[in-house]
Design an enzyme around this catalytic site. Structure first.
Site, PDB file in Angstrom:
ATOM      1  CB  SER A  65      -0.930  -0.059   1.208  1.00 42.02           C
ATOM      2  OG  SER A  65      -1.847   0.971   1.164  1.00 42.02           O
ATOM      3  CG  ASP A 282      -3.108   4.167  -0.567  1.00 42.20           C
ATOM      4  OD1 ASP A 282      -3.941   3.871  -1.450  1.00 42.20           O
ATOM      5  OD2 ASP A 282      -2.976   3.502   0.473  1.00 42.20           O
ATOM      6  CD  GLU A 378      -7.772   3.819   9.483  1.00 38.87           C
ATOM      7  OE1 GLU A 378      -7.222   3.494  10.537  1.00 38.87           O
ATOM      8  OE2 GLU A 378      -7.442   3.360   8.383  1.00 38.87           O
ATOM      9  CB  ALA A 379      -7.476  11.376  10.030  1.00 37.62           C
ATOM     10  CB  SER A 505       3.405   2.089  12.534  1.00 42.77           C
ATOM     11  OG  SER A 505       3.092   1.464  11.312  1.00 42.77           O
ATOM     12  N   GLY A 506       1.356  -0.400  12.802  1.00 43.39           N
ATOM     13  CA  GLY A 506       1.196  -1.828  12.491  1.00 43.39           C
ATOM     14  C   GLY A 506       1.604  -2.129  11.063  1.00 43.39           C
ATOM     15  CB  THR A 507       1.619  -0.613   7.978  1.00 46.68           C
ATOM     16  OG1 THR A 507       1.732   0.781   8.254  1.00 46.68           O
ATOM     17  CG2 THR A 507       0.167  -1.031   8.069  1.00 46.68           C
TER      18      THR A 507
END
Ligand code: G16
Length: 539
Positions: A65, A282, A378-379, A505-507
């Protein structure tokens, strides 16, 4: 099952020794060279999940992503196009971390017996990948796992992430009353184009829209869609920018939705001009951010919070016009990153309830499904609107009592088809924004005046081990390491109206810090102070 075939295939795709893999915000995501073994093992878990769910197709998307070109990722999609059920994330993590091929086989069989899965029953997996060069070999590793376990599969090749979610749902609902669409990429374009025309209800989109595609898969896919959207009926005038998918290194580089949101400026090669709308997708086209050149403020961004409130306001009005306000519950889901001004606007002006969840569309989607119409963004621009089956039925079947009611019901039905209800989809969300602006006769300036954002800052902080940072309270507070939250609290107390939080962060291999305050200067200062606390605790 043939054990030797399994072991032979697994031996071709080892995992990297001593690396601990974790199913994060959006699956396994890291440097691509760490991933072939992971992709193989994700194939195993996807096959197991499909067998557990009576052979329904499970989706697998190979993408990183918004991350840089050298990264990649693998994530699993459940039959209706939702993210993998959370309980299964730990099964996936367990399987992926099995140290040897023999232990992998044992863990696979143990999981099957623990979950009462018949390994000889049919399983089906569908998959796709974004434009990253590493995607090809990761897809091959996945296919090897599916072959070795006699799992039927379809390789849909290069897709946006939301297209893979769409196709997964289409495969599983084909020929049923819940059929979601034609099982093909063309079916996706046809559905969006047809619903776009219907939702506009004869209105014309005004002016030009420039779409920055982050040099990712969204570029060619958007161009495909634009070929079939009738320009005469819609007035839709789009210029596609940053659609170079032939130079892998430029993916998400100085462009795309994440760049615009975090840097709070336009990509350097997109120079916003007055009277033109701009938006950025994105790298895998699941996030969307709008922006413009405001004559007074200069660069002005309309992020996920704005897209959320725009959708909620439009849909709320339609529901009232259709006379359904007592029958249909609308709710909005946000995360801690939502600007406080947007929450106040939704609660006070739109009079809609707001629910908070941790980061990750998997959490927001689930919470949104508790409403008849759930709006979640999400923002960072990742989100969608979900309609219950009952709401969709009412839009189709309620007998209108006036032309205005008829119009509202037909618009709601069209909107239900236009919005990708499986997951956040930048292309579908963009069409929806364009429809709403056309209905309201709004420019981006009009949209921007709905509320004033509190000044805010998002900072990325690299630390030695992000996993020591554990969050609680919808990720608004840190429970670990001990003492870190106290220091953040002390820091925030020095400002009159401010809030700040930090989370891992999870990414990405980093922590994120968000701060909001009364002035731009204070927001920047607070974010930097909290970032320093995180650096100290993380060193
Ligand atoms: C993914 C998730 C989003 C999340 C984002 C950042 O987005 O799907 O829900 O907001 O990661 O997550 P984190 O802050 O944990 O790194 P994407 O667009 O990268 O797939």
């Amino acid at each position: 099952m043939d054990d030797s075939k399994f072991l032979e295939a697994s031996a071709k795709h080892p995992i990297v020794e001593n690396h601990v893999y974790k199913y994060g915000t959006a699956g396994f995501r890291m440097k691509a060279d760490l991933l072939p073994g992971v992709s193989f093992r994700v194939g195993l878990i996807a096959g197991l999940r499909s067998r557990k769910l009576n052979g329904q197709a499970i989706g697998v998307m190979i993408t990183a992503s918004h991350n840089p070109a050298a990264d990649n990722g693998v994530k699993i999609v459940d039959p209706m196009g939702e993210m993998l059920e959370q309980d299964w994330e730990s099964h996936a993590t367990l399987l992926v971390n099995a140290p040897t091929h023999e232990e992998l086989l044992e863990t696979y069989k143990n999981l099957a017996s623990q979950l009462k899965i018949d390994l000889s029953s049919p399983g089906r997996v569908v998959y796709g990948r974004d434009t990253r060069p590493s995607g090809h070999s990761l897809a091959a590793a996945l296919a090897d796992a599916l072959e070795a376990t006699n799992t039927e599969y379809t390789d849909f090749k290069i897709l946006t992430t939301p297209q893979l979610h769409y196709l997964t749902r289409c495969v599983n609902t084909e020929g049923t009353p819940k059929a979601y669409g034609e099982v093909s990429e063309a079916g996706y374009y046809n559905k969006l184009s047809e619903a776009f025309v219907r939702a506009l209800r004869g209105r014309q989109v005004q002016g030009q829209l420039v779409v920055d595609c982050a040099n990712g898969v969204g570029g060619p896919k958007l161009s495909e869609l634009l070929k079939i959207i009738p320009k005469d009926k819609t007035g839709f005038n789009v210029k596609v920018a940053n659609d170079d998918v032939l130079r892998p290194e430029v993916l998400n580089l100085d462009c795309g939705a994440d760049f615009v949101k975090t840097k709070q400026r336009a990509p350097p090669n997109v120079k916003p001009a007055a009277d033109t709308r701009y938006c950025s997708l994105d790298g895998d086209a699941d996030r969307l951010i709008y922006y413009m050149a405001d004559p007074e403020a200069g660069f002005f961004m309309l992020d996920g919070d704005r897209i959320s409130s725009l959708n909620a306001s439009f849909i709320g009005d339609l529901v009232r016009s259709a006379g359904l306000e007592d029958d249909i519950r609308i709710g909005v889901v946000q995360t801690a990153y939502a600007n406080g001004a947007s929450t106040t606007y939704i609660e006070k002006n739109l009079q809609l309830p707001v629910v908070f969840t941790p980061t990750g569309v998997k959490h927001l989607h689930h919470a949104a499904c508790q409403f008849d119409i759930g709006v979640y963004f999400e923002a960072n621009g990742h989100g969608t609107v979900v309609f219950s089956q009952e709401a969709l039925r009412v839009f189709r079947e309620k007998q209108p009592q006036s032309p205005a009611q008829k119009d509202a019901l037909e618009t709601l039905a069209a909107v239900g088809d236009l919005i990708n209800q499986t997951v956040g989809d930048a292309i579908s969300d963009m069409l929806m924004v364009e429809v709403i602006l056309a209905h309201k006769g709004w420019s981006l300036q009009d949209w921007a005046t709905t509320y004033t954002d509190l000044p805010n800052r998002l900072v990325r902080v690299e630390v030695a081990n992000k996993d020591i940072f554990e969050a609680t309270d919808a990720e608004r507070r840190l429970s670990h390491p001990p003492g870190a939250q106290d220091e953040i609290d002390q820091c925030v107390r020095k400002y009159t109206t401010a809030r700040s939080f930090a989370r891992a962060s999870g990414t990405e291999n980093a922590c994120r810090v968000y701060a909001e305050a009364a002035t731009r200067h204070e927001a920047d200062e607070l974010a930097n102070k909290v970032a320093n606390i995180i650096k100290q605790f993380g060193s």
